[in-house]
Design an enzyme around this catalytic site. Structure first.
Site, mmCIF file in Angstrom:
data_model
loop_
_atom_site.group_PDB
_atom_site.id
_atom_site.type_symbol
_atom_site.label_atom_id
_atom_site.label_comp_id
_atom_site.label_asym_id
_atom_site.label_seq_id
_atom_site.Cartn_x
_atom_site.Cartn_y
_atom_site.Cartn_z
ATOM 1 N N ASP A 172 0.388 -0.924 0.090
ATOM 2 C CA ASP A 172 -0.088 0.118 -0.108
ATOM 3 C C ASP A 172 0.709 1.339 0.029
ATOM 4 O O ASP A 172 2.775 1.050 0.093
ATOM 5 C CB ASP A 172 -0.766 0.085 1.385
ATOM 6 C CG ASP A 172 -1.776 1.120 2.121
ATOM 7 O OD1 ASP A 172 -2.188 1.902 0.475
ATOM 8 O OD2 ASP A 172 -1.676 2.281 2.499
ATOM 9 N N ASP A 174 -0.359 5.104 1.005
ATOM 10 C CA ASP A 174 -0.623 6.115 1.776
ATOM 11 C C ASP A 174 -0.712 5.204 2.967
ATOM 12 O O ASP A 174 -0.960 4.472 2.825
ATOM 13 C CB ASP A 174 -2.151 6.409 1.183
ATOM 14 C CG ASP A 174 -2.319 7.419 -0.321
ATOM 15 O OD1 ASP A 174 -3.103 8.313 -0.606
ATOM 16 O OD2 ASP A 174 -1.512 6.728 -0.954
ATOM 17 N N GLU A 181 -2.128 11.112 3.485
ATOM 18 C CA GLU A 181 -3.648 10.192 2.558
ATOM 19 C C GLU A 181 -3.012 11.124 1.719
ATOM 20 O O GLU A 181 -3.312 12.722 2.061
ATOM 21 C CB GLU A 181 -4.439 10.051 3.269
ATOM 22 C CG GLU A 181 -4.786 8.802 4.557
ATOM 23 C CD GLU A 181 -4.455 7.661 3.785
ATOM 24 O OE1 GLU A 181 -4.754 7.737 2.517
ATOM 25 O OE2 GLU A 181 -4.348 6.505 4.488
ATOM 26 N N ARG A 217 -15.195 11.498 -2.539
ATOM 27 C CA ARG A 217 -14.545 12.484 -1.982
ATOM 28 C C ARG A 217 -13.847 12.923 -3.945
ATOM 29 O O ARG A 217 -13.650 14.207 -3.668
ATOM 30 C CB ARG A 217 -13.085 11.312 -1.193
ATOM 31 C CG ARG A 217 -13.380 10.966 0.186
ATOM 32 C CD ARG A 217 -11.947 10.603 0.667
ATOM 33 N NE ARG A 217 -12.259 9.040 0.346
ATOM 34 C CZ ARG A 217 -11.425 8.214 0.890
ATOM 35 N NH1 ARG A 217 -10.331 8.797 1.237
ATOM 36 N NH2 ARG A 217 -11.567 6.731 -0.462
ATOM 37 N N SER A 260 -1.769 0.883 -4.816
ATOM 38 C CA SER A 260 -2.765 1.678 -4.046
ATOM 39 C C SER A 260 -3.702 2.024 -4.600
ATOM 40 O O SER A 260 -4.218 2.153 -5.359
ATOM 41 C CB SER A 260 -1.337 2.856 -4.177
ATOM 42 O OG SER A 260 -2.109 3.881 -3.503
ATOM 43 N N GLY A 261 -4.931 2.589 -3.264
ATOM 44 C CA GLY A 261 -6.301 3.727 -3.831
ATOM 45 C C GLY A 261 -5.829 5.145 -3.803
ATOM 46 O O GLY A 261 -6.839 5.208 -4.210
ATOM 47 N N LYS A 306 -6.847 -4.736 -5.196
ATOM 48 C CA LYS A 306 -5.368 -4.772 -4.901
ATOM 49 C C LYS A 306 -4.693 -6.657 -5.371
ATOM 50 O O LYS A 306 -3.464 -6.735 -4.723
ATOM 51 C CB LYS A 306 -4.894 -4.684 -3.730
ATOM 52 C CG LYS A 306 -5.133 -2.996 -2.742
ATOM 53 C CD LYS A 306 -5.158 -1.915 -1.679
ATOM 54 C CE LYS A 306 -4.981 -0.869 -1.671
ATOM 55 N NZ LYS A 306 -3.872 -0.195 -0.754
ATOM 56 N N ASP A 329 -2.256 -1.109 5.726
ATOM 57 C CA ASP A 329 -2.133 -0.543 7.202
ATOM 58 C C ASP A 329 -3.822 -0.628 6.852
ATOM 59 O O ASP A 329 -4.086 -0.137 7.833
ATOM 60 C CB ASP A 329 -1.300 0.790 7.398
ATOM 61 C CG ASP A 329 -2.527 1.922 6.509
ATOM 62 O OD1 ASP A 329 -2.861 3.207 7.392
ATOM 63 O OD2 ASP A 329 -2.074 2.013 5.185
#
Length: 386
Positions: A172, A174, A181, A217, A260-261, A306, A329
């Site tokens: 990951d 962020d 983030e 977002r 990564s998102g 992912k 995380d």
């Protein structure tokens, strides 16, 4: 009986230390406490364990032999003989912590087959207990988390055959490789930082669906100026230990991937300017007339994607999942953390700590190297050679 603790001393980490040789059971039956710098137990070589304690007069141990010199840290990358490894990572290792771990293993109906000291640096002592027994992994892992909280250390359970370097590692980005983030950083610039950060935090805790929260977002970020990306990227703080871990993995020949998102712009920046990463998969930002459109580009890299990407890469490389690890995380990392040989949660959210196969809370990312069976000397050799 304290006499042996006043025998010839050596100095480790600027503290007077005695090296003692005694049966391992005697450590469990000892009383008092003292800082501990190393513990070695290899019954195929010697019946007695060797440990180094600070000579502060507080520990009471009987049936010991004092050694004139401290033992060196064993070369630990080989020689795992047990089905389980339980690794203690302590910022201040003590005899009481070790006693707690030994009692925990005995209470689980298991036995200690060997103990290796992987690190005895200041503020970082790492002991690997090789354990034999019929352990139920998830139940024992959760009990380890509870014990770790009580003794102020990290305690990580893994299969013995996973104590080796991986061939593919998915990360990951962020709050894992970087201490931020990114989507929250963009929101701060547009004056909606708290609003977006609250959504991000809820998603990382697993309280909101990631895909829906991501779309929400992005809509809030409509109009964000594209020119700001180049200003933000160099300011992103790298997580402690990230560079060391990735450099060491490269030295081991392990391929590494960002999954990564977050956004490809920042992941590619890290890859080209900051961190030795081989592959990047993240979300694309859509701009029109120099500003974010607020729309998303499919497929969104969520938790399921992912995991699928990491599995696809392993297949393309011809690797079994036993040679694959993942590090993250947040709640959207849980699917990939449960895929391969190790799923290491670094400074995780509470939900992730409870569900991830392995968890490290008190150290940086490079502490993961100890879960591959490496000691400090071997890690230094990898970093010196790159």
């Amino acid at each position: 009986m304290r006499g042996q603790l006043r025998m010839p001393r050596t100095f480790i980490m600027d503290a007077p230390t005695v090296s003692l040789q005694l049966p391992l059971e005697q450590v469990t039956r000892s009383s008092g406490d003292a800082p501990l710098h190393y513990l070695e137990f290899h019954p195929q070589l010697a019946e007695r364990a060797v440990l180094g304690l600070t000579d502060d007069g507080n520990a009471q141990i009987t049936d010991t032999h004092a050694l004139a010199e401290p033992v060196p840290v064993q070369p630990a990358a080989s020689g795992v003989v047990a089905p389980w490894c339980l690794t203690l990572l302590s910022p201040r290792a003590t005899l009481a912590q070790v006693r707690s771990v030994l009692s925990f293993i005995a209470a689980a109906g298991a036995s200690v087959e060997a103990v290796d000291t992987l690190s005895r640096r200041r503020a970082c002592t790492v002991l690997r207990f090789q354990v034999d027994g019929q352990l139920e992994f998830d139940k024992t892992r959760r009990a380890c988390l509870e014990l770790a909280e009580r003794i102020g250390a990290d305690l990580v359970l893994q299969a013995g055959d996973s104590q080796r370097p991986p061939s593919l590692a998915g990360f990951d980005m962020d709050s894992t490789l970087i201490d931020a983030e990114v989507i929250d950083e963009l929101a701060k610039i547009t004056g909606i930082g708290e609003q977006v950060a609250a959504i991000t935090e809820a998603a990382m805790r697993g309280e909101l669906d990631f895909r829906q929260s991501f779309k929400k977002r992005m809509r809030l970020l409509k109009g964000f100026p594209e020119r700001e990306l180049a200003r933000i990227a160099p300011q992103l703080p790298i997580k402690p230990g990230a560079e060391r871990l990735l450099r060491a993995l490269r030295g081991l020949g392990c391929k590494t991937a960002i999954l990564s998102g977050g956004f490809t712009y920042f992941a590619h920046y890290l890859q080209s300017e900051r961190l030795p990463v081989d592959i990047v998969h993240a979300n694309e930002l859509e701009f029109a007339d120099g500003a974010l459109t607020g729309e998303v580009i499919e497929p969104i890299v969520d938790g399921a994607r992912k995991r699928a990407l990491l599995e696809e890469m392993a297949t393309e490389m011809g690797l079994p999942l036993s040679r694959v690890i993942a590090v993250g995380d947040g709640a959207n990392d849980i699917p990939m953390l449960s895929l391969g040989a190790l799923g290491i949660a670094i400074h995780p959210k509470p939900k992730v700590r409870q569900e991830a196969p392995q968890s490290i809370d008190r150290f940086g990312l490079d502490a993961a190297l100890y879960l591959f069976g490496l000691n400090d000397g071997q890690i230094a050799g990898l970093l010196d050679s790159d």
